[in-house]
Scaffold this active site. Sequence first.
Site, PDB file in Angstrom:
ATOM      1  N   TRP A  49       0.834  -1.214   0.000  1.00 41.46           N
ATOM      2  CA  TRP A  49       0.000   0.000   0.000  1.00 41.46           C
ATOM      3  C   TRP A  49       0.870   1.266   0.000  1.00 41.46           C
ATOM      4  O   TRP A  49       0.346   2.360   0.045  1.00 41.46           O
ATOM      5  CB  TRP A  49      -0.942  -0.035   1.219  1.00 41.46           C
ATOM      6  N   ASP A  50       2.164   1.112   0.035  1.00 33.55           N
ATOM      7  CA  ASP A  50       3.079   2.266   0.084  1.00 33.55           C
ATOM      8  C   ASP A  50       2.893   3.094   1.358  1.00 33.55           C
ATOM      9  O   ASP A  50       3.048   4.322   1.334  1.00 33.55           O
ATOM     10  CB  ASP A  50       2.898   3.204  -1.133  1.00 33.55           C
TER      11      ASP A  50
END
Lengths: 581, 108
Positions: free
Chosen positions: B47-48
């Site tokens: 998801w960074d």
Amino acid sequence: MAKELPKSLDQVETKTVECDLLIVGGGNAGCFAAYEAKQVNPDLNVVIMEKANIKRSGACAAGMDALNTYIPTWDGKTPEDLVRWSREQVGGGPIREDLALSNAQELNQCVEELEEWGLPIIYDEDEEHPHYRGSWDISIHGEQLKPIMAEKAMDSAEVYNRIVATALIMDGERCAGAMGFGVRDGKFYVFKAKATIVSTGGACGIYKSYTSDGTASHHQTWMCPFNVGTGYAMGLRKGAEFTSMEQRWVAARTKDYCGPVDTVSVGYKAKMMNAKGEYFLNERYAHLGGDKAPRYIRANAPMEEWREGRGPTYVDSTHLDEEQCKNMLTDYLNERPSFVLYLAANGIDPTEQPVEVYGSDPYIVGGHTGSGYWVDMERMTTVPGLFAAGETAGGNPNKFVGGCAAEGKLATRGAIKFIEANGDVNIDESQVEAEKARVFKPLFRGKDFDGLTPEEIKERLQRLMDEYAGGTSQFYRCNEEQLDYALKHIKLLQEQSGEYITASDLHELMHAHEVFDRIDVAEIVCHHLKGRKETRWSGWQTRSDYPERDDENFNCFVETRKNPETGEIEVFTRPYERIVD
Amino acid sequence: MPPKVDWEKCDGCKGKDEPLCEQICPGNLMTLNENNKAFCRPYRHCWDCMSCTKVCPVGAIETRIPFQIGYHGAKLIPMMGTDTITWTCQDIHGNVTRFRYKNRTDED
């Protein structure tokens, strides 16, 4: 860490934990629920069941740049004013004003507690009051928001990290806890509880994200992709009633990256602009409030520009000076730091070039829109002993961090009253054995089994929902025939996933259960979309076959209840009661 | 896009039952390979959120934007202090910006 996987069900150890209050999901609402339990009764035995690690789990994992609901009482604003604003955000209703008002009365204290616990809140120059970026939202440097909340929760409850919740335990009609498995230790967990609060967050990944095809990122989503709707799915399988699942949260987000936009549009007064340089909110939507129009209008408007051939769309940040821009980027670093990396990776200087925006994929998130369990004022669902808080509790949109925290506390107070009135639970152990077998089945299919991976099934579901149930590719529109098509295929997905899904390790077993949950949530979302035969919130809910709003028939809540025996889904309505003038 | 791990720097948090990136990842994505080096297992699922990047004690993890979404050569490096965070950002043209601010008002 590689661990020896069990080879058969009899090698799977069962661990039973007994407690007074079980909190499923240690996010924003869950942490405050635990904290409140310790305040009300320090002797209460409270357990949190958490899928990730509570220090960085769920929607707040990366941090937060604002708290969107804090009532400026010094300006004479009241909880009733917040409810009025929230009602405007959903076009005048329906909204559960009873729930909204009780949250509003509680949430300032939660924000003040966060500040006491170490959360930096940004103050205006006079240092007297927090800096407001809009009417209700204050700026914070919230990179540590989740660890700060988690520390309080860990002081208040016993936390079981890395446990994937899969089902509720029942004592007749009453909820008596929850079951799941350890994604690290491979054990089957049985949490027996006198009351249970489900605060698992909302559902992301029901719909396809438009960047998931043809990129190395399947999770370029605004909502946390690890929040998959498990809290909804566990309850709907036991016949709980759901409200407003058709009110999907869709938002204008930074294009390709799906980052927040209010940070720059609200926080730094950057106007939405189309390819022709028109500030289209003020030019085309002035009668609905222009730049201050309700959120669903601001979400849908850029997509209408694209549809009509005036894309790309932007938020025009070119009025910012260097210092303002640095402050704006600092806000992003506190909430979605990698958006700053995205800008750097595209050579974008927002003072020289506007930031592109596009509509997000739809999410089911009851902390933002109205989707979730139908609850009473104690936050008890229609399943006795099962409470909901935060994104899982429906009817009451625009909670955000403060409101979800408040609702966690309210659910705990309700749960404690319920425990005092109802006492211990008795459990028929056969449900435990049946669930254990269901949970681990995908792991024991054998090497030669010709099955399906969780990823394949998830992608099929996401494409189906995108194209037939009003996803981004369809500009959020759907009709009766598309929804019937979606429901026909959801039935097939339910059958085939149950029969063929395989998992090669515990991580994939978690994905398998996430897919089961997403499919079951998708099914009721389609029934809700079918149930509202009008268009009330364009973008959030658009029926191309019923393009007008129909107040005569639909100024009410659309509800569903799945019959646990037959699987049939009943769709009905509940009246909207206006409490606040 | 998976976090890129520098295996020269990564020591698998030796001595710990689980490396810190594995402990913290909200998606259960980080783990060790057979050589006790960290990696992100399902390639596309990150998801960074940068939790792993922030927590790595030896600065071995770099969050990258996938090329299909952003060009090569940009960097964003966080440094965690007791109550401050410092970010260094470099864009594709080589411009470097630093951000430093308090992320905690207590020092516990």
